[in-house]
Design an enzyme around this catalytic site. Structure first.
Site, PDB file in Angstrom:
ATOM      1  N   GLY A  46       0.951  -1.157  -0.033  1.00 44.87           N
ATOM      2  CA  GLY A  46      -0.086  -0.161   0.166  1.00 44.87           C
ATOM      3  C   GLY A  46       0.828   1.230  -0.224  1.00 44.87           C
ATOM      4  O   GLY A  46       0.363   2.115  -0.369  1.00 44.87           O
ATOM      5  N   GLY A  51       9.721  -1.968  -0.270  1.00 41.82           N
ATOM      6  CA  GLY A  51      10.887  -1.671   0.823  1.00 41.82           C
ATOM      7  C   GLY A  51      10.381  -1.817   2.078  1.00 41.82           C
ATOM      8  O   GLY A  51      11.246  -2.175   3.134  1.00 41.82           O
ATOM      9  N   GLY A  52       9.255  -1.647   2.251  1.00 38.87           N
ATOM     10  CA  GLY A  52       8.620  -1.565   3.759  1.00 38.87           C
ATOM     11  C   GLY A  52       9.317  -0.417   4.818  1.00 38.87           C
ATOM     12  O   GLY A  52       9.949   0.455   4.308  1.00 38.87           O
ATOM     13  N   LYS A  63      20.885   4.790   8.590  1.00 40.07           N
ATOM     14  CA  LYS A  63      22.205   4.554   8.184  1.00 40.07           C
ATOM     15  C   LYS A  63      22.402   5.700   7.484  1.00 40.07           C
ATOM     16  O   LYS A  63      23.912   6.439   7.765  1.00 40.07           O
ATOM     17  CB  LYS A  63      22.342   3.348   7.211  1.00 40.07           C
ATOM     18  CG  LYS A  63      22.889   2.211   8.371  1.00 40.07           C
ATOM     19  CD  LYS A  63      21.815   1.580   8.933  1.00 40.07           C
ATOM     20  CE  LYS A  63      21.727   2.022  10.497  1.00 40.07           C
ATOM     21  NZ  LYS A  63      20.323   1.176  11.128  1.00 40.07           N
ATOM     22  N   VAL A 191      17.879  -0.369  20.531  1.00 42.91           N
ATOM     23  CA  VAL A 191      18.604   0.038  19.146  1.00 42.91           C
ATOM     24  C   VAL A 191      18.233   1.303  18.485  1.00 42.91           C
ATOM     25  O   VAL A 191      19.117   2.156  18.181  1.00 42.91           O
ATOM     26  CB  VAL A 191      18.392  -1.257  18.016  1.00 42.91           C
ATOM     27  CG1 VAL A 191      19.347  -0.927  16.996  1.00 42.91           C
ATOM     28  CG2 VAL A 191      18.476  -2.557  18.909  1.00 42.91           C
ATOM     29  N   VAL A 245       9.115   5.837  32.384  1.00 39.11           N
ATOM     30  CA  VAL A 245       8.583   7.115  31.915  1.00 39.11           C
ATOM     31  C   VAL A 245       7.049   6.759  32.261  1.00 39.11           C
ATOM     32  O   VAL A 245       6.160   5.795  32.138  1.00 39.11           O
ATOM     33  CB  VAL A 245       8.576   7.139  30.361  1.00 39.11           C
ATOM     34  CG1 VAL A 245       7.796   8.092  29.933  1.00 39.11           C
ATOM     35  CG2 VAL A 245       9.896   7.590  30.400  1.00 39.11           C
ATOM     36  N   THR A 279      10.432   2.747  22.536  1.00 47.43           N
ATOM     37  CA  THR A 279      10.174   1.622  23.547  1.00 47.43           C
ATOM     38  C   THR A 279       9.966   0.301  22.827  1.00 47.43           C
ATOM     39  O   THR A 279       9.162  -0.607  23.485  1.00 47.43           O
ATOM     40  CB  THR A 279       9.189   2.012  24.344  1.00 47.43           C
ATOM     41  OG1 THR A 279       7.905   2.519  23.731  1.00 47.43           O
ATOM     42  CG2 THR A 279       9.491   3.068  25.292  1.00 47.43           C
ATOM     43  N   ALA A 329      15.319  -7.069  10.056  1.00 49.82           N
ATOM     44  CA  ALA A 329      15.213  -7.326   8.644  1.00 49.82           C
ATOM     45  C   ALA A 329      15.773  -8.813   7.880  1.00 49.82           C
ATOM     46  O   ALA A 329      15.191  -9.334   7.442  1.00 49.82           O
ATOM     47  CB  ALA A 329      15.757  -5.895   7.824  1.00 49.82           C
ATOM     48  N   HIS A 453      47.102  -8.371   7.022  1.00 52.17           N
ATOM     49  CA  HIS A 453      47.342  -7.297   8.056  1.00 52.17           C
ATOM     50  C   HIS A 453      47.601  -6.267   7.142  1.00 52.17           C
ATOM     51  O   HIS A 453      48.290  -6.374   5.975  1.00 52.17           O
ATOM     52  CB  HIS A 453      48.524  -7.756   8.637  1.00 52.17           C
ATOM     53  CG  HIS A 453      49.381  -6.757   9.291  1.00 52.17           C
ATOM     54  ND1 HIS A 453      48.770  -6.382  10.775  1.00 52.17           N
ATOM     55  CD2 HIS A 453      50.537  -6.022   8.930  1.00 52.17           C
ATOM     56  CE1 HIS A 453      49.603  -5.360  11.304  1.00 52.17           C
ATOM     57  NE2 HIS A 453      50.499  -5.234  10.321  1.00 52.17           N
TER      58      HIS A 453
HETATM   59  P1  NAI Z   1      14.046  -2.150  21.950  1.00 50.15           P
HETATM   60  O1  NAI Z   1      13.195  -3.192  22.289  1.00 50.15           O
HETATM   61  O2  NAI Z   1      15.203  -2.357  21.425  1.00 50.15           O
HETATM   62  O3  NAI Z   1      14.345  -1.275  23.129  1.00 50.15           O
HETATM   63  C1  NAI Z   1      13.267  -0.253  23.772  1.00 50.15           C
HETATM   64  C2  NAI Z   1      13.729  -0.055  25.193  1.00 50.15           C
HETATM   65  O4  NAI Z   1      12.681   0.744  25.821  1.00 50.15           O
HETATM   66  C3  NAI Z   1      14.080  -1.252  26.105  1.00 50.15           C
HETATM   67  O5  NAI Z   1      15.551  -0.928  26.700  1.00 50.15           O
HETATM   68  C4  NAI Z   1      13.112  -1.049  27.387  1.00 50.15           C
HETATM   69  O6  NAI Z   1      13.550  -1.338  28.358  1.00 50.15           O
HETATM   70  C5  NAI Z   1      12.758   0.549  27.016  1.00 50.15           C
HETATM   71  N1  NAI Z   1      11.586   0.858  27.737  1.00 50.15           N
HETATM   72  C6  NAI Z   1      10.334   0.485  27.697  1.00 50.15           C
HETATM   73  N2  NAI Z   1       9.430   1.119  28.329  1.00 50.15           N
HETATM   74  C7  NAI Z   1      10.013   1.970  28.940  1.00 50.15           C
HETATM   75  C8  NAI Z   1       9.597   3.082  29.585  1.00 50.15           C
HETATM   76  N3  NAI Z   1       8.347   3.199  30.171  1.00 50.15           N
HETATM   77  N4  NAI Z   1      10.494   3.935  30.367  1.00 50.15           N
HETATM   78  C9  NAI Z   1      11.588   3.803  29.760  1.00 50.15           C
HETATM   79  N5  NAI Z   1      12.095   2.925  28.940  1.00 50.15           N
HETATM   80  C10 NAI Z   1      11.533   1.892  28.716  1.00 50.15           C
HETATM   81  O7  NAI Z   1      13.206  -1.186  20.793  1.00 50.15           O
HETATM   82  P2  NAI Z   1      13.574  -0.315  19.862  1.00 50.15           P
HETATM   83  O8  NAI Z   1      14.788   0.437  20.095  1.00 50.15           O
HETATM   84  O9  NAI Z   1      12.207   0.600  19.732  1.00 50.15           O
HETATM   85  O10 NAI Z   1      13.622  -1.165  18.515  1.00 50.15           O
HETATM   86  C11 NAI Z   1      12.375  -1.783  18.138  1.00 50.15           C
HETATM   87  C12 NAI Z   1      12.774  -2.962  17.107  1.00 50.15           C
HETATM   88  O11 NAI Z   1      13.680  -2.538  15.924  1.00 50.15           O
HETATM   89  C13 NAI Z   1      13.713  -3.851  17.790  1.00 50.15           C
HETATM   90  O12 NAI Z   1      13.164  -5.227  17.753  1.00 50.15           O
HETATM   91  C14 NAI Z   1      14.997  -3.655  17.347  1.00 50.15           C
HETATM   92  O13 NAI Z   1      15.774  -4.910  17.301  1.00 50.15           O
HETATM   93  C15 NAI Z   1      14.426  -3.207  15.710  1.00 50.15           C
HETATM   94  N6  NAI Z   1      15.637  -2.138  15.191  1.00 50.15           N
HETATM   95  C16 NAI Z   1      16.717  -2.964  14.675  1.00 50.15           C
HETATM   96  C17 NAI Z   1      17.642  -2.140  14.526  1.00 50.15           C
HETATM   97  C18 NAI Z   1      19.103  -2.730  13.959  1.00 50.15           C
HETATM   98  O14 NAI Z   1      19.142  -4.018  13.806  1.00 50.15           O
HETATM   99  N7  NAI Z   1      20.277  -1.928  14.050  1.00 50.15           N
HETATM  100  C19 NAI Z   1      17.648  -0.768  14.172  1.00 50.15           C
HETATM  101  C20 NAI Z   1      16.290  -0.421  14.700  1.00 50.15           C
HETATM  102  C21 NAI Z   1      15.317  -1.056  15.228  1.00 50.15           C
END
Ligand code: NAI
Length: 474
Positions: A46, A51-52, A63, A191, A245, A279, A329, A453
């Protein structure tokens, strides 16, 4: 005798062999593999572009901004040390955003090209499943022998936090702010929070990360967590740890983030121009009609699948963020490939024990397999080989001597069980370990492999040597 008229079965009348719903990394990879395997394939999407989330408002645009802001940081911090003298560049935010959009465009158009090349039909619009073997897009209903749900995920917010994508934003809004804010509160040290927090801190915003737990990046190796937090703090990010929070109140020009410290229930608040809510994400399956079809779901909202990504409804499969497992991903891509093989009657397989995770901060963080914490919990005997980038000549030459490679190997068999890297190009280095783990490598196998190296990769070899008789440059 007259031949009996063949009444086609409903499945034989299908317009497509496969309809994939969603053109993110899981969906588009699945569609390409289906087409390569000779299946007549369509993808429902949609969005205006393919690419989502990953390509449009996730991995790829972030990036681009991480790269641009890293360049600025290098110019401001390291250029002079190398004899590159001159004014530090100024940020033209509009231009940086258009660079980011150009990167998105190149990639989304690339997928459109791949769809044409593989004769994949793009059914433009949002899809739903009115009945088994049918996908509705707009007013049209298309029949398919197999359907794959690859609808991904959406940001999840907190109670008391209203997202407007202008001043209180998710990662989507954070990729298109009208200007670089003076201050930003990031809720969640996962992340997304750390990657986007890094971008804005490097661009000059005062960034405070408020995290519920006592450690950043939940699930990562404990030593890596501590090192990353220390290095990001040195880059100017502030951390409020153990803080739940409670809500965000919008005011004039700033928003107020109220939190409660878990250790003593004391309450406090912090104000900032922009609040980024990071979060976590939740599966996006709304509007597909799964409930009416009786498709079984997991308690956290994912579609329940078996080990071949089949739901309880015949011919309906699901992959990626919409099912259980890490929301990554590349995990979705692997499942997309595997489910295509399954649909084509072949054997699809994903090794969930060897899925790398990367955080694209500076330094990068990458990990695969078991953490030390997990091994301890399992009561497994293991050996640790660790090597600091400070002993790697190439890393020091480019001001990236911080961090380490840690390899965990089984104490008896020496088989690699996991690796955790924080340092330059960690996201690239980790794949040597992934390949090794897929082949059942021992730490000694890596240690005995010649590494060029001077490369960052030598740090991986040194960590492998440290699992045995010792690293050389330590
Ligand atoms: P996340 O699950 O990695 O981190 C969320 C953080 O928020 C946790 O540390 C948690 O303890 C904290 N949190 C939750 N409720 C809270 C509150 N009320 N007050 C304070 N802190 C609270 O989720 P994130 O960073 O939103 O990423 C979502 C998804 O996207 C993840 O599964 C992640 O792996 C993926 N992602 C991966 C990337 C990569 O591989 N480089 C880049 C961006 C996202």
């Amino acid at each position: 005798m007259r031949a009996r008229r063949q009444i086609p079965k409903e499945q034989d009348m299908a317009e497509f062999d496969v309809i994939v719903i969603g053109a993110g990394p899981g969906g588009y990879v699945c569609a390409i593999r289906c087409a390569q395997l000779g299946l007549k394939t369509a993808v429902v999407e949609g969005r205006e572009t393919l690419g989502g989330t990953c390509l449009n408002v996730g991995c790829i645009p972030s990036k681009a901004l991480l790269h641009a802001s890293h360049m600025l940081h290098e110019a401001g911090h390291n250029f002079e040390k190398m004899g590159l003298i001159g004014a530090t560049p100024k940020v033209d935010w509009a231009k940086m955003l258009s660079y980011k959009d150009e990167v998105i465009g190149q990639n989304t158009k690339g997928i459109e090209f791949l769809f044409k090349k593989n004769k994949i039909t793009w059914l433009k619009g949002w899809g739903s499943i009115p009945a088994a073997g049918q996908v509705k897009v707009g007013d049209e209903v298309h029949a398919a022998k197999a359907i794959v749900i690859a609808t991904g995920s959406e940001p999840s917010s907190l109670p008391g936090v209203e997202i407007d994508e202008k001043t209180v934003v998710t990662s989507t809004g954070a990729l298109a702010l009208p200007k670089v804010p003076k201050s930003m509160v990031v809720i969640g040290a996962g992340v997304i929070g750390l990657e986007m927090g890094s971008v804005y801190a490097r661009l000059g915003a005062e960034v405070t990360v408020v995290e519920y737990l006592d450690a950043i990046t939940p699930g990562m190796d404990g030593e890596v967590q501590k090192t990353l937090q220390r290095l990001l703090s040195r880059q100017g990010l502030k951390f409020v740890m153990g803080a739940a929070v409670q809500g965000v109140t919008k005011g004039k020009g700033t928003s107020r983030v109220a939190y409660k410290l878990r250790k003593d229930d004391s309450e406090a608040a912090i104000e900032a121009e922009v609040v980024l809510v990071a979060t976590g994400r939740r599966p996006y399956t709304a509007g597909l009609g799964l409930e009416a079809l009786g498709v079984e779901m997991l308690p956290r909202g994912q579609v329940r699948t078996d080990d071949r990504w089949r739901t309880n409804l015949p011919g309906l499969h699901a992959i990626g963020d919409a099912v259980a497992g890490p929301m990554l991903a590349h995990k979705a891509e692997d499942e997309g490939l595997a489910v295509a093989e399954v649909i084509a009657g072949k054997h699809g397989h994903v090794n969930y024990g060897v899925i790398p995770g990367v955080i694209y901060t500076t330094p990068e963080v990458a990990s695969v397999g078991k953490t030390e914490e997990q091994l301890k919990e399992e009561g497994r005997a293991y050996r640790t080989g660790k090597f600091f980038f400070m002993g790697n000549a190439r890393a020091k030459a480019v001001f990236q001597g911080e961090g380490f490679v840690k390899i965990l190997a089984d104490k008896d068999s020496d088989r690699v069980l996991g690796a955790h890297i924080i340092g330059p190009a960690a996201g690239e280095l980790i794949h040597e370990i992934c390949v090794g783990m897929e082949f059942g490598a021992s730490a000694e196998d890596i240690a005995l492999t010649c590494h060029a190296h001077p490369t960052f990769s030598e740090a991986v070899r040194e960590a492998a040597l440290a699992c045995g008789d010792g690293a050389i440059h330590a």
